[in-house]
Design an enzyme around this catalytic site. Structure first.
Site, PDB file in Angstrom:
ATOM      1  N   CYS A  35      52.994  47.315  39.620  1.00 56.32           N
ATOM      2  CA  CYS A  35      52.364  46.147  40.226  1.00 56.32           C
ATOM      3  C   CYS A  35      53.386  45.032  40.334  1.00 56.32           C
ATOM      4  O   CYS A  35      54.229  44.900  39.444  1.00 56.32           O
ATOM      5  CB  CYS A  35      51.166  45.695  39.395  1.00 56.32           C
ATOM      6  SG  CYS A  35      49.707  46.670  39.768  1.00 56.32           S
ATOM      7  N   PRO A  36      53.361  44.321  41.423  1.00 52.66           N
ATOM      8  CA  PRO A  36      52.286  44.211  42.403  1.00 52.66           C
ATOM      9  C   PRO A  36      52.428  45.144  43.610  1.00 52.66           C
ATOM     10  O   PRO A  36      51.703  44.983  44.583  1.00 52.66           O
ATOM     11  CB  PRO A  36      52.384  42.754  42.841  1.00 52.66           C
ATOM     12  CG  PRO A  36      53.856  42.492  42.852  1.00 52.66           C
ATOM     13  CD  PRO A  36      54.389  43.280  41.657  1.00 52.66           C
TER      14      PRO A  36
END
Length: 74
Positions: free
Chosen positions: A13-14
């Site tokens: 992530c992201p």
């Protein structure tokens, strides 16, 4: 059930959310994206992203090597 599937397994992530955002931008309203992700943070980030971006989070299921998230384009 999904109109488009994206494999984000192995990305931190992201990046899974950014991939979802990019693909959803090219989809028609009402179409469903299935995105595969293995980063545990995606379990938090995907629903939040959907809520903030106006998409419908349809749910998450466990799959080999991660999770599959279903998102209806808003």
């Amino acid at each position: 059930m999904a109109d488009v599937e994206v494999d984000a397994i192995g990305l931190l992530c992201p990046l899974p959310v950014l991939k979802a955002r990019k693909v959803l931008a090219s989809m028609e309203v009402g179409q469903v994206l299935r995105i595969l992700a293995s980063d545990a943070m995606a379990q938090i980030d995907m629903p939040v992203f959907c809520r903030e971006a106006g998409h419908e989070f349809l749910g998450m299921e466990e799959v080999d090597r991660g999770q599959a998230y279903l998102i209806r384009r808003g």
